[in-house]
Design an enzyme around this catalytic site. Structure first.
Site, PDB file in Angstrom:
ATOM      1  N   ASP A   1       0.996  -1.251   0.113  1.00  0.00           N
ATOM      2  CA  ASP A   1       0.122   0.018   0.121  1.00  0.00           C
ATOM      3  C   ASP A   1       0.815   1.356  -0.055  1.00  0.00           C
ATOM      4  OD1 ASP A   1      -3.444   0.227   1.148  1.00  0.00           O
ATOM      5  OD2 ASP A   1      -2.242   1.998   0.789  1.00  0.00           O
TER       6      ASP A   1
ATOM      7  N   ASP B   1       3.483   2.281  -4.521  1.00  0.00           N
ATOM      8  CA  ASP B   1       2.517   2.994  -5.382  1.00  0.00           C
ATOM      9  C   ASP B   1       2.241   2.368  -6.701  1.00  0.00           C
ATOM     10  OD1 ASP B   1       1.375   4.992  -6.759  1.00  0.00           O
ATOM     11  OD2 ASP B   1       2.693   6.656  -6.316  1.00  0.00           O
ATOM     12  N   VAL B   2       1.297   1.947  -6.760  1.00  0.00           N
ATOM     13  CA  VAL B   2       0.894   0.907  -7.830  1.00  0.00           C
ATOM     14  C   VAL B   2       1.062   1.626  -9.137  1.00  0.00           C
ATOM     15  CG1 VAL B   2      -0.565  -0.316  -6.550  1.00  0.00           C
ATOM     16  CG2 VAL B   2      -1.392   1.511  -7.847  1.00  0.00           C
TER      17      VAL B   2
ATOM     18  N   TYR C   1     -13.916   7.404 -13.449  1.00  0.00           N
ATOM     19  CA  TYR C   1     -13.997   6.251 -12.509  1.00  0.00           C
ATOM     20  C   TYR C   1     -14.373   5.075 -13.407  1.00  0.00           C
ATOM     21  CZ  TYR C   1     -14.454   3.073  -8.503  1.00  0.00           C
ATOM     22  OH  TYR C   1     -14.314   1.972  -7.631  1.00  0.00           O
TER      23      TYR C   1
ATOM     24  N   LYS D   1     -12.127   1.760 -14.621  1.00  0.00           N
ATOM     25  CA  LYS D   1     -12.703   0.367 -14.204  1.00  0.00           C
ATOM     26  C   LYS D   1     -13.325  -0.407 -15.422  1.00  0.00           C
ATOM     27  CE  LYS D   1     -12.063   0.878  -9.791  1.00  0.00           C
ATOM     28  NZ  LYS D   1     -11.000  -0.003  -9.073  1.00  0.00           N
TER      29      LYS D   1
ATOM     30  N   VAL E   1     -19.426  -0.291  -1.531  1.00  0.00           N
ATOM     31  CA  VAL E   1     -18.786  -0.978  -0.293  1.00  0.00           C
ATOM     32  C   VAL E   1     -18.866   0.273   0.778  1.00  0.00           C
ATOM     33  CG1 VAL E   1     -17.056  -2.278   0.646  1.00  0.00           C
ATOM     34  CG2 VAL E   1     -17.430  -2.304  -1.843  1.00  0.00           C
TER      35      VAL E   1
END
Ligand SMILES: NC(=O)c1ccc[n+]([C@@H]2O[C@H](COP(=O)([O-])OP(=O)(O)OC[C@H]3O[C@@H](n4cnc5c(N)ncnc54)[C@H](O)[C@@H]3O)[C@@H](O)[C@H]2O)c1
Length: 258
Positions: free
Chosen positions: A38, A59-60, A152, A156, A185
Site C-alpha cells: 500500500d 505506489d501502484v 472512474y 474500471k 462498499v
C-alpha cells in the site's frame, strides 16, 4: 473451511484499508503468506503485524516499484501464486466537470497500476513456475457507465477488458486472471462522498435503495469472492467478470405495479 490457500504467496495492493484489508485477513486465515502492499505504509505495517503478513510500500502507479516488489517476492518467498489488484481511488465528476488532474490520477492508479501489476507479477509467476491467479478489483461501474463518475467508470471499464486480455495471454502458462465487480462498499473510499450528504447513514440508505438485496456491501463480502477466485476452487474460471452487486445490474427496477 481453513487452509484453502495453504503454501500460497499473495500480494494484495490497497491492503491497508477496506476490501484489501479484509482480503489480507482472510488470506492469512486460509494459510497464505500475505504481502500487504500500500502507498499508506504506516497503516500497512500496523495491519501486517496484526495479521501476520509483510508490509511493503508500493505506489501502484510507479512501474519500477512493481519490478522491485516482484523481485523481492521471488527472493524472499521463492514464488508468487496470487496477485490481488485492489488499490483504487475515486474522483467524482461528469465528463465536462472532471479535471485533467483527477482523470490522470484515476488512470494512474486504477488502470496503469493494474497493468503494471499484471505485467510484473506474471513474469514472477512464470519464473517460479506457479500456476497463479490474478484478481483485479473493478466495479459495477466497470460494466456500465456512471453520469457523475465518468473517469472512474472509464478506468474500471479498462480493468474489465485488460483482465480478459491478460487471461487469454496467460492461459497457456496455467495462470488465470479474473475481475470482481462490487456494488457500493462501506469503506473509507466513501468518506468524501459522505460529506455531500446530511449524514453517512443517509448516503448508505440511498445507495442501499438501489441494490435489490437492500444493503451496501461490507468489505468481507467482496473479500470472500476474491478468495474464491484466488483459490483452486475456481480452477476452470478465467477471463471472467464476477459481480458482487446484490443484484444491482441484474435488470430494471419494477415500474409496472401501480
Ligand atoms: N468502496 C466502494 O464503494 C467500491 C465499489 C466498487 C469497487 N471498489 C473498488 O474496490 C477497491 C478497494 O476499495 P476500498 O473500498 O477498499 O477503498 P479504500 O479507500 O478503503 O482502500 C483503498 C486502498 O488503496 C490504497 N491506494 C490508493 N492509491 C494507491 C496507490 N497509488 N498505490 C498503492 N495503494 C494505493 C489506499 O491507501 C487504500 O489503502 C478499489 O479498487 C475500488 O475502486 C470500491
Amino acid at each position: 473451511m481453513t487452509g484453502r490457500l495453504a503454501d500460497k504467496t499473495a500480494i494484495v495492493t490497497g491492503g491497508a484499508s477496506g476490501v484489501g484489508k479484509a482480503t489480507c485477513r482472510l488470506f492469512a486465515e486460509e494459510g497464505a503468506k500475505v504481502i500487504v502492499a500500500d502507498v499508506q505504509f504506516e497503516k500497512a505495517l500496523a495491519f501486517a503485524e496484526e495479521c501476520g503478513g509483510e508490509a511493503r510500500l508500493l505506489d501502484v502507479s510507479r512501474e519500477e516499484q512493481w519490478r522491485e516488489l516482484a523481485d523481492h517476492c521471488l527472493e524472499e518467498y521463492g514464488k508468487l501464486d496470487i496477485l490481488v489488484n485492489c488499490a483504487g481511488i475515486g474522483r467524482a465528476g461528469d465528463f465536462e466537470s472532471l479535471t485533467a488532474e483527477d482523470w490522470n490520477a484515476m488512470v494512474g492508479v486504477n488502470l496503469n497500476g493494474v497493468f503494471f501489476g499484471c505485467k510484473h507479477c506474471v513474469t514472477a509467476m512464470r519464473k517460479s513456475g506457479a500456476k497463479g491467479s490474478i484478481v483485479n478489483v473493478s466495479s459495477v461501474a466497470g460494466l456500465v457507465g456512471g453520469e457523475d463518475i465518468a473517469g472512474y467508470s472509464a478506468t474500471k471499464g479498462g480493468v474489465t477488458m485488460l483482465t480478459k486480455s491478460v487471461a487469454l495471454a496467460t492461459a497457456k502458462y496455467g495462470i488465470r486472471c479474473n475481475s470482481i465487480h462490487p456494488t457500493y462498499v462501506d469503506s473509507e473510499m466513501l468518506d468524501d462522498v459522505a460529506e455531500r450528504f446530511p449524514s453517512r447513514q443517509a448516503m448508505l440508505d440511498g445507495m442501499a435503495s438501489l441494490v435489490p438485496l437492500g444493503r451496501v456491501a461490507k468489505p468481507i463480502d467482496i473479500a470472500q469472492a476474491i478468495l474464491f477466485l484466488a483459490s483452486e476452487e475456481s480452477s476452470m474460471i478465467t477471463g471472467s467478470p464476477l459481480l458482487v452487486d446484490g443484484g444491482q445490474l441484474a435488470g430494471l427496477p419494477s415500474r409496472h405495479n401501480g
